[in-house]
Enzyme design. Structure first.
Site, PDB file in Angstrom:
ATOM      1  N   GLU A 183     -10.382   7.561   4.375  1.00  0.00           N
ATOM      2  CA  GLU A 183     -11.037   6.678   5.326  1.00  0.00           C
ATOM      3  C   GLU A 183     -10.205   5.413   5.413  1.00  0.00           C
ATOM      4  OE1 GLU A 183     -12.213   7.147   2.245  1.00  0.00           O
ATOM      5  OE2 GLU A 183     -11.683   5.151   1.500  1.00  0.00           O
TER       6      GLU A 183
ATOM      7  N   LYS B  87       0.807  -1.223   0.000  1.00  0.00           N
ATOM      8  CA  LYS B  87       0.000   0.000   0.000  1.00  0.00           C
ATOM      9  C   LYS B  87       0.841   1.274   0.000  1.00  0.00           C
ATOM     10  CE  LYS B  87      -4.537  -1.389   1.655  1.00  0.00           C
ATOM     11  NZ  LYS B  87      -4.393  -2.819   2.021  1.00  0.00           N
TER      12      LYS B  87
ATOM     13  N   SER C  69       1.612  -9.709  -1.111  1.00  0.00           N
ATOM     14  CA  SER C  69       1.302  -8.285  -0.928  1.00  0.00           C
ATOM     15  C   SER C  69       1.679  -7.732   0.442  1.00  0.00           C
ATOM     16  CB  SER C  69      -0.182  -8.041  -1.208  1.00  0.00           C
ATOM     17  OG  SER C  69      -0.984  -8.900  -0.416  1.00  0.00           O
TER      18      SER C  69
HETATM   19  C1  LIG Z   1      -5.136  -3.880   1.583  1.00  0.00           C
HETATM   20  C2  LIG Z   1      -4.427  -5.118   1.286  1.00  0.00           C
HETATM   21  C3  LIG Z   1      -4.797  -5.947   0.198  1.00  0.00           C
HETATM   22  C4  LIG Z   1      -5.993  -5.688  -0.672  1.00  0.00           C
HETATM   23  O1  LIG Z   1      -5.947  -4.514  -1.420  1.00  0.00           O
HETATM   24  P1  LIG Z   1      -5.734  -4.522  -2.994  1.00  0.00           P
HETATM   25  O2  LIG Z   1      -6.046  -3.128  -3.374  1.00  0.00           O
HETATM   26  O3  LIG Z   1      -6.689  -5.523  -3.573  1.00  0.00           O
HETATM   27  O4  LIG Z   1      -4.328  -4.891  -3.247  1.00  0.00           O
HETATM   28  C5  LIG Z   1      -4.026  -7.065  -0.070  1.00  0.00           C
HETATM   29  N1  LIG Z   1      -2.961  -7.383   0.691  1.00  0.00           N
HETATM   30  C6  LIG Z   1      -2.586  -6.630   1.739  1.00  0.00           C
HETATM   31  C7  LIG Z   1      -1.398  -7.050   2.531  1.00  0.00           C
HETATM   32  C8  LIG Z   1      -3.305  -5.479   2.081  1.00  0.00           C
HETATM   33  O5  LIG Z   1      -2.923  -4.737   3.134  1.00  0.00           O
END
Ligand SMILES: *Cc1c(COP(=O)(O)O)cnc(C)c1O
Length: 400
Positions: free
Chosen positions: A116, A94, A382
């Site tokens: 938010e 993010k 992610s």
């Molecule tokens: C917020 C988040 C997501 C989901 O958000 P996307 O916009 O779909 O990428 C996925 N993995 C993690 C670790 C997150 O914090």
């Protein structure tokens, strides 16, 4: 050819074929146009690009590595690789778009960031970016979420951000969105509203995608350097879809790569027990843009659920909606239980504790590995799982 794709999508009105756009009140339309115009001129300037590059390298710790999972590959077949966004500063992808949005705010002469947050992940990433640039930051969060996600509330406060509790309605994400928008509209000149995924009205799905493209560009180069070829399969989890768009964007023109976007199947496909928007939903308008949505009989956003709070959104990025219809990306889903199993499996086999969101992508990769033992699979990991430890242990315990 790949440049053509990015010139074509979205079009000037922010449409990815039929999806996207900006279905918003006229006063907001003017603000979105200003952001769009500023983004177009500023993001192409040499100063902006070189400052963002410098931040990525020296502050975020990019490039993040691509890692070959030796033990998992041996056990399941296939060759499984992870793009390690869990090693990006703050522990998830993010920050890639939050730093971009905050840098844009700085170049536009804004003093303050507003957003938010649901589970608090976007709030923490934006609070980090605000601290870096010395911008004020105001995060709107439902009272119910504040109680549930208290460590993230503390993080935001430590980082110098003002957390505004939202006390009306169900006191969760939906009310927080309204509250943040109202606050933004009080002073759109000196503030920037920062959306946390490839969703919302144009230009946000495009901007957030562009800021996340670094993940795919790095990963494609790194994988090629390691193997002399591209991966057969690329897998990412999809909430709003920013980490998935980030990695997919580099492979859209590679016919030999199959792309998989993985949604949460939750506990079951009963309404309210999942958030598999593209698997089970249909096109509609939500939060100012058109996409696949989960809706109730009245056309309102349906209640959604996932064990991974970053994935429980009743809409999805408009670009994903288009890529689904084009059959460029295969969208499938993984249940809570499969994600939890993958959470422990990756921890024990490779010494990497994944975020529950990312564990959905890992679970799917393990299925692909069994099915295609001679193929390679690149997973966008992610984020890291530290934020999920208490919840996982309290709810599921620790297996023997
Ligand atoms: C917020 C988040 C997501 C989901 O958000 P996307 O916009 O779909 O990428 C996925 N993995 C993690 C670790 C997150 O914090």
């Amino acid at each position: 050819m790949s440049e053509n794709y990015f010139k074509k999508y979205p079009n000037e009105k922010g449409f990815f074929n039929e999806y996207g756009g900006a279905f918003i009140p006229p006063h907001l339309e003017a603000e979105m146009k200003k952001i769009n115009d500023a983004y177009f001129s500023i993001s192409k300037s040499h100063r902006f690009i070189s400052e963002l590059r410098d931040i990525r390298k020296h502050y975020q710790g990019r490039p993040t590595p691509v890692f070959h999972c030796n033990r998992l590959s041996e056990k399941y077949g296939g060759q499984i690789y992870l793009k390690r966004e869990d090693l990006n500063h703050t522990g998830a992808h993010k920050l890639n778009h939050c730093m971009g949005e905050a840098l844009l705010a700085k170049y536009m002469g804004k003093k303050k960031l507003i957003a938010e947050t649901g589970a608090g992940q976007h709030g923490v990433a934006l609070a980090t970016a605000a601290a870096y640039f010395g911008l004020e930051c105001e995060i709107h969060m439902g009272e119910v979420d504040i109680e549930k996600e208290y460590p993230n509330v503390l993080r935001m406060k430590i980082l110098g951000t003002k957390v505004i509790p939202v006390t009306h309605g169900l006191k969760t994400l939906k009310e927080a969105v309204d509250s943040a928008f109202d606050a933004y509209l009080e002073d759109p000149v000196s503030t920037l509203y920062c959306i946390g995924s490839v969703v919302g009205p144009h230009p946000f799905p495009m901007m957030v995608r562009d800021f996340q493209r670094v993940v795919g560009i790095e990963a494609r180069d790194q994988f090629f350097e390691m193997n002399g070829e591209l991966p057969d399969n690329v897998v990412a989890c999809v909430g709003g879809g920013s980490n998935a768009m980030g990695i997919f964007s580099a492979f859209l023109e590679d016919e030999e790569c199959s792309l998989y976007g993985i949604e949460p199947a939750g506990k079951s496909f009963k309404t309210g027990e999942h958030a598999a928007t593209m698997t089970k939903g249909k096109p509609g308008i939500i939060h100012g843009f058109k996409c696949y949505t989960l809706q109730d009989e009245n056309g309102d956003p349906a209640p959604v659920y996932s064990v991974a709070s970053g994935l429980d959104y009743p809409g999805v990025g408009p670009e994903h909606s288009m890529l689904k219809d084009m059959n460029k990306v295969i969208y499938d889903s993984i249940s809570d239980q499969e994600a939890i199993d993958a959470f422990f499996e990756l921890s024990r086999m490779e010494g990497i504790i994944p975020a529950l969101e990312s564990a959905h992508a890992v679970a799917y990769a393990l299925k692909l590995a069994k099915k295609y033992p001679r193929q390679s699979i690149l997973v966008n990991l992610s984020g890291r799982g530290d934020k999920d430890l208490d919840f996982v242990v309290d709810t599921f315990g620790i297996p023997e």
